[in-house]
Design an enzyme around this catalytic site. Structure first.
Site, short mmCIF file in Angstrom:
data_model
loop_
_atom_site.label_atom_id
_atom_site.label_comp_id
_atom_site.label_asym_id
_atom_site.label_seq_id
_atom_site.Cartn_x
_atom_site.Cartn_y
_atom_site.Cartn_z
N GLY A 157 0.83 -1.21 0.00
CA GLY A 157 0.00 0.00 0.00
C GLY A 157 0.86 1.25 0.00
O GLY A 157 2.05 1.21 -0.33
N HIS B 93 2.22 4.80 -4.86
CA HIS B 93 2.79 5.96 -5.54
C HIS B 93 2.99 5.58 -7.00
O HIS B 93 2.65 4.45 -7.42
CB HIS B 93 4.08 6.42 -4.87
CG HIS B 93 5.09 5.33 -4.66
ND1 HIS B 93 5.69 4.66 -5.71
CD2 HIS B 93 5.58 4.76 -3.53
CE1 HIS B 93 6.52 3.74 -5.24
NE2 HIS B 93 6.46 3.76 -3.92
N HIS C 72 4.32 2.12 -7.95
CA HIS C 72 3.36 1.00 -7.95
C HIS C 72 2.48 1.05 -9.20
O HIS C 72 2.18 0.02 -9.80
CB HIS C 72 2.46 1.06 -6.71
CG HIS C 72 3.18 0.92 -5.41
ND1 HIS C 72 3.32 1.96 -4.51
CD2 HIS C 72 3.83 -0.13 -4.86
CE1 HIS C 72 3.99 1.55 -3.46
NE2 HIS C 72 4.32 0.28 -3.64
N GLN D 44 8.40 -8.85 7.90
CA GLN D 44 9.59 -8.31 7.22
C GLN D 44 10.10 -7.04 7.90
O GLN D 44 11.01 -6.39 7.38
CB GLN D 44 9.33 -8.10 5.73
CG GLN D 44 8.33 -7.03 5.36
CD GLN D 44 7.97 -7.06 3.89
OE1 GLN D 44 7.24 -7.93 3.42
NE2 GLN D 44 8.49 -6.12 3.11
N GLY E 244 9.04 -4.37 -8.72
CA GLY E 244 9.86 -3.25 -9.18
C GLY E 244 11.34 -3.53 -9.01
O GLY E 244 11.77 -4.17 -8.04
N GLU E 245 12.14 -3.02 -9.95
CA GLU E 245 13.60 -3.14 -9.82
C GLU E 245 14.13 -2.25 -8.71
O GLU E 245 15.28 -2.37 -8.32
CB GLU E 245 14.26 -2.76 -11.15
CG GLU E 245 14.07 -3.81 -12.21
CD GLU E 245 14.91 -3.57 -13.45
OE1 GLU E 245 15.55 -2.50 -13.56
OE2 GLU E 245 14.91 -4.46 -14.32
N ASP F 141 13.52 -2.49 -5.65
CA ASP F 141 13.96 -3.47 -4.64
C ASP F 141 14.59 -4.63 -5.41
O ASP F 141 14.04 -5.74 -5.48
CB ASP F 141 12.77 -3.93 -3.81
CG ASP F 141 12.20 -2.79 -3.00
OD1 ASP F 141 12.92 -2.23 -2.16
OD2 ASP F 141 11.03 -2.42 -3.22
N SER G 157 9.64 5.82 -3.52
CA SER G 157 9.52 4.84 -2.44
C SER G 157 8.52 5.38 -1.43
O SER G 157 8.46 6.61 -1.21
CB SER G 157 10.88 4.66 -1.76
OG SER G 157 10.72 4.07 -0.49
N SER G 158 7.75 4.48 -0.81
CA SER G 158 6.81 4.92 0.23
C SER G 158 7.56 5.62 1.36
O SER G 158 7.03 6.50 2.03
CB SER G 158 6.05 3.72 0.80
OG SER G 158 5.44 3.02 -0.26
O1 PAF Z 1 7.99 -4.71 -2.04
C1 PAF Z 1 7.03 -4.75 -1.23
O2 PAF Z 1 6.17 -3.87 -1.19
C2 PAF Z 1 6.96 -5.90 -0.25
O3 PAF Z 1 8.22 -6.32 0.17
C3 PAF Z 1 6.14 -7.08 -0.78
C4 PAF Z 1 6.79 -7.72 -2.00
C5 PAF Z 1 4.74 -6.63 -1.15
C6 PAF Z 1 6.04 -8.18 0.29
O4 PAF Z 1 5.43 -7.70 1.45
#
Ligand code: PAF
Length: 284
Positions: free
Chosen positions: A32, A35, A38, A62, A147-148, A150, A185-186
């Site tokens: 969520g 931006h 996404h 995470q 996305g690249e 990450d 990035s968020s």
């Molecule tokens: O990249 C992200 O937003 C998160 O790491 C993901 C892949 C949705 C897993 O929670």
């Protein structure tokens, strides 16, 4: 109005109905705080998919205890409005619960996960791999878009899909950047005005480094200068500046246009990451 689905059984039934009708389904996993980065994933998915499911779940496993789980942006109605305006998302899957109380099984990747982010944030890829595998079960799509931005996450997910024979294709989408070069990035929302003005220097330093590397300047010298310039610009600490093989992320001394430059640095309380291939950093 874009439908929000909360239940696993409901999204599985919806995806099954699409696939039975011969439609190609894409999933775009997110946490969520949508931006343009996404939305670029969704636009890319729309090129090949007939139906698109965007998932929104802020995955607690995470985040380490000291990280930003509580303050991470949660804005479901704004996210729904963004999907609505784009007009390409068929349903948002926003589960309320992904881990039942007795949950005791995690996916622990090594290989591409055992370095860089994996060293700086040891819990991170176990959390990501576990939730992504669960999301793939809930949304059994033909293709998933990441996305690249990450990049290491992308490599780890590709590795997991290959190693565990998960029947889904993984598509990579280039990083979306602000006009000044800052990768979207968020977490950019955490930057103060002053920090936001400094942040684009990360990308500028990457471009300078790529130019020097492709001109044959010594790797150690270039990466050392990059670190010095970032600290001089106001970054508080650097977790890593690394040159890696684009597939395995193994360390490499061979500099080619495909070699990946990855960096993680702290600006105030915000940790920024960025990466690109050397050829993408140097205008052709
Ligand atoms: O990249 C992200 O937003 C998160 O790491 C993901 C892949 C949705 C897993 O929670």
């Amino acid at each position: 109005m874009t439908e929000i689905v909360r239940e696993k059984e409901q999204i599985q039934t919806l995806v099954a109905s699409y696939r039975t009708a011969g439609l190609r389904v894409a999933v775009v996993p997110t946490m969520g705080g949508l931006h343009d980065g996404h939305l670029a994933l969704v636009r890319q998915a729309a090129k090949t998919a007939d139906r698109i499911i965007l998932t929104i779940y802020v995955n607690p496993t995470q985040f380490a205890a000291h990280e930003d789980l509580d303050s991470y942006p949660r804005q479901l109605e704004a996210d729904r409005a963004a999907c609505e305006a784009l007009g390409l998302v068929d349903a948002i899957y926003a589960p309320l619960v992904m881990y039942h109380d007795a949950h005791a099984t995690m996916v622990t990747p090594t290989g591409a996960a055992a370095m860089l982010e994996g060293e700086a944030r040891p819990h991170f890829f176990t959390g990501v791999a576990t939730i992504v595998l669960k999301l793939f079960h809930h949304v059994p799509a033909d293709e998933a878009f990441f996305g690249e931005k990450d990049y290491q996450q992308l490599c780890v997910i590709r590795q997991m899909v290959r190693d565990l024979d998960i029947p889904i294709q993984i598509a990579a989408v280039p990083t979306e950047r602000a006009p000044d070069g800052l990768a979207l990035s968020s977490r950019n929302a955490y930057l103060s005005e002053d920090e936001r003005a400094i942040a684009p220097q990360l990308y500028q330093a990457m471009r300078q480094a790529a130019h020097a590397l492709l001109s044959g300047v010594d790797t150690g010298e270039v990466l050392g200068k990059m670190a010095t310039s970032l600290m001089g610009a106001g970054f508080a600490a650097i977790d890593y500046i690394a040159l890696r093989d684009p597939v395995t992320l193994a360390e490499t001394d061979i500099v080619t246009s495909d070699t990946r430059l990855l960096v993680a640095a702290h600006l105030g309380k915000t940790r920024l990451i960025d990466n690109a291939s050397l050829s993408d950093l140097v205008p052709r």
